[in-house]
Design a protein around this motif. Structure first.
Motif, short mmCIF file in Angstrom:
data_model
loop_
_atom_site.label_atom_id
_atom_site.label_comp_id
_atom_site.label_asym_id
_atom_site.label_seq_id
_atom_site.Cartn_x
_atom_site.Cartn_y
_atom_site.Cartn_z
N TYR A 131 0.86 -1.19 0.00
CA TYR A 131 0.00 0.00 0.00
C TYR A 131 0.89 1.23 0.00
O TYR A 131 1.85 1.30 0.76
N GLN A 132 0.58 2.22 -0.83
CA GLN A 132 1.28 3.50 -0.80
C GLN A 132 0.24 4.62 -0.82
O GLN A 132 -0.53 4.72 -1.77
N ASP A 133 0.23 5.42 0.22
CA ASP A 133 -0.61 6.61 0.25
C ASP A 133 0.24 7.79 -0.21
O ASP A 133 1.17 8.22 0.49
N LEU A 134 -0.07 8.30 -1.38
CA LEU A 134 0.70 9.37 -2.00
C LEU A 134 -0.08 10.67 -1.82
O LEU A 134 -0.90 11.05 -2.67
N LEU A 135 0.16 11.33 -0.71
CA LEU A 135 -0.63 12.49 -0.33
C LEU A 135 -0.31 13.69 -1.23
O LEU A 135 0.86 13.95 -1.55
N ALA A 136 -1.35 14.42 -1.60
CA ALA A 136 -1.18 15.56 -2.51
C ALA A 136 -0.19 16.57 -1.97
O ALA A 136 0.62 17.12 -2.73
N ALA A 137 -0.23 16.81 -0.67
CA ALA A 137 0.63 17.84 -0.07
C ALA A 137 2.10 17.45 -0.07
O ALA A 137 2.97 18.32 0.11
N ARG A 138 2.40 16.17 -0.28
CA ARG A 138 3.79 15.70 -0.21
C ARG A 138 4.36 15.31 -1.56
O ARG A 138 5.54 14.95 -1.65
N ARG A 139 3.57 15.36 -2.61
CA ARG A 139 4.08 14.98 -3.92
C ARG A 139 4.86 16.14 -4.55
O ARG A 139 4.52 17.32 -4.33
N PRO A 140 5.88 15.84 -5.35
CA PRO A 140 6.63 16.91 -6.00
C PRO A 140 5.80 17.60 -7.08
O PRO A 140 5.01 16.94 -7.78
N VAL A 141 5.98 18.88 -7.20
CA VAL A 141 5.27 19.69 -8.20
C VAL A 141 6.30 20.45 -9.02
O VAL A 141 7.22 21.07 -8.48
N ILE A 142 6.14 20.38 -10.33
CA ILE A 142 7.01 21.12 -11.25
C ILE A 142 6.22 22.28 -11.83
O ILE A 142 5.16 22.09 -12.42
N GLU A 143 6.73 23.48 -11.63
CA GLU A 143 6.04 24.68 -12.10
C GLU A 143 6.65 25.19 -13.39
O GLU A 143 7.87 25.34 -13.50
N HIS A 144 5.81 25.39 -14.39
CA HIS A 144 6.19 26.08 -15.62
C HIS A 144 5.34 27.34 -15.71
O HIS A 144 4.39 27.51 -14.94
N GLU A 145 5.64 28.19 -16.65
CA GLU A 145 4.83 29.40 -16.82
C GLU A 145 3.43 29.00 -17.28
O GLU A 145 3.25 28.49 -18.39
N GLY A 158 13.81 15.64 -14.63
CA GLY A 158 14.79 15.24 -13.63
C GLY A 158 14.22 15.02 -12.25
O GLY A 158 14.95 14.68 -11.31
N VAL A 159 12.91 15.19 -12.10
CA VAL A 159 12.23 14.99 -10.81
C VAL A 159 11.49 13.66 -10.86
O VAL A 159 10.84 13.33 -11.86
N ALA A 160 11.56 12.89 -9.77
CA ALA A 160 10.91 11.58 -9.72
C ALA A 160 9.66 11.63 -8.84
O ALA A 160 9.67 12.24 -7.76
N GLY A 161 8.61 10.99 -9.30
CA GLY A 161 7.40 10.85 -8.50
C GLY A 161 7.61 9.82 -7.40
O GLY A 161 8.52 8.98 -7.48
N PRO A 162 6.76 9.83 -6.37
CA PRO A 162 6.97 8.98 -5.20
C PRO A 162 6.54 7.53 -5.35
O PRO A 162 6.93 6.69 -4.54
N ALA A 163 5.73 7.19 -6.35
CA ALA A 163 5.18 5.84 -6.44
C ALA A 163 6.26 4.81 -6.77
O ALA A 163 7.12 5.04 -7.61
N VAL A 164 6.18 3.67 -6.09
CA VAL A 164 7.01 2.51 -6.39
C VAL A 164 6.15 1.55 -7.20
O VAL A 164 5.05 1.19 -6.77
N ASN A 165 6.65 1.13 -8.37
CA ASN A 165 5.84 0.34 -9.30
C ASN A 165 6.42 -1.05 -9.52
O ASN A 165 7.63 -1.23 -9.50
N GLU A 166 5.53 -2.02 -9.79
CA GLU A 166 5.97 -3.35 -10.22
C GLU A 166 6.20 -3.38 -11.73
O GLU A 166 6.85 -4.29 -12.25
N TRP A 167 5.63 -2.41 -12.46
CA TRP A 167 5.84 -2.25 -13.89
C TRP A 167 6.00 -0.76 -14.13
O TRP A 167 5.23 0.04 -13.59
N PRO A 168 7.02 -0.32 -14.90
CA PRO A 168 7.29 1.12 -15.01
C PRO A 168 6.10 1.91 -15.56
O PRO A 168 5.65 1.68 -16.67
N ILE A 169 5.63 2.84 -14.77
CA ILE A 169 4.48 3.68 -15.11
C ILE A 169 4.84 5.13 -14.82
O ILE A 169 5.48 5.43 -13.80
#
Length: 290
Positions: A131-145, A158-169
């Motif tokens: 189980y992975q709870d990926l809370l909105a407040a703790r996920r990385p955010v990339i800002e563009h204009e 160059g930024v990685a999301g927090p989810a650990v996957n059994e198949w690359p997603i």
């Protein structure tokens, strides 16, 4: 080397199914009638529920990714995990060899969710549960204009999301201001879908409206690729949920909450569940009101 430009293979509109014994309303965005066209993604369902919701039930052979669109989602499983997720939170569950869990509206009030079923390859279908709870407040955010990428899985810039996957997603929620363009980078080998949660977006030149999903197929020989997202003039933001993954290209057999490669494996899954090999159905109490 410049990233290959993606195109849209087709655009589909979600299908409303209406209420049933579990939910107040349901729609299907990805319908599992032609899984070879959506591989590695199997199902994307949108549910609105208060009571009873989804009481204890098993899964095997897949990962489920649940986004809380609105409300509060109470969850628990037979590993002892329990909690509540709120608007914007994501739960990534690896059913693997077998899990029993439930998804309910907290205090039986209201939950609005999107749940994606991700297939697993034969060699990972009986992986350990997680189980992975990926809370909105703790996920990385990339800002563009004029654009915001809320990263759930995979890499972007160059930024990685927090989810650990059994198949690359790869997975992200992209918010675009009016009159903006974003070239979103994805692995070239992946099949991608882009579901418009709100607003209207021109995706690789195709107009996609709220409640519609655009599909982009793998680009042979391309390591990197990009897909153009553009918004027109106006006053409201547009929000798009983007997922991509390399097709698994294996036989698929559906059996209710189980997804395996053969009918024999589905029958074995039912025998294992009925024989207690998934563990006991929990007697967990509901979360207390605060």
């Amino acid at each position: 080397m410049e990233a290959a430009r993606r195109t849209v293979a087709r655009v589909e509109t979600k299908k409303r199914l209406g209420p049933d014994e579990q939910v107040d309303d349901k729609s299907l965005i990805i319908n599992p009638v032609r899984p070879e066209l959506t591989d590695p993604f199997l199902v994307l369902a949108e549910d609105w529920f208060s009571s009873p919701g989804f009481q204890w039930h098993p899964h095997r052979g897949i990962e489920t990714v649940t986004l809380v669109v609105d409300g509060v989602l109470e969850h628990g499983d037979n590993l002892g995990n329990a909690g509540a997720l709120t608007t914007g939170d994501v739960q990534w569950m690896t059913a693997g060899r077998g899990i029993i869990h439930r998804e309910l509206a907290f205090r039986d009030e209201r939950a609005h969710t999107l749940q994606l079923w991700v297939n697993l390859p034969r060699k990972r279908k009986l992986a350990g549960t997680r189980y992975q709870d990926l809370l909105a407040a703790r996920r990385p955010v990339i800002e563009h204009e004029g654009a915001r990428i809320d990263l759930i899985a995979g890499k972007s810039g160059g930024v990685a999301g927090p989810a650990v996957n059994e198949w690359p997603i790869s997975g992200a929620i992209i918010t675009l201001e009016p009159g903006r363009r974003l070239d979103h980078v994805l692995p070239g080998r992946d099949r991608a879908f882009l579901y418009v949660l709100s607003g209207q977006v021109r995706i690789a030149g195709r107009v996609v409206k709220e409640g519609q999903v655009a599909w982009s197929d793998p680009i042979r020989g391309a390591r990197d690729s990009s897909i153009a997202l553009e918004t027109g003039d106006g006053e409201t933001q547009s929000v798009v949920m983007v997922y991509s993954g390399e097709p698994i290209r294996e036989p698929i057999s559906f059996g209710g909450p189980f997804v395996m490669n053969t009918k024999a494996e589905i029958a074995q899954a039912y025998r294992d569940f009925d024989g207690g090999k998934f563990g006991a159905v929990p007697r967990q109490a509901r979360l207390k009101h605060r």
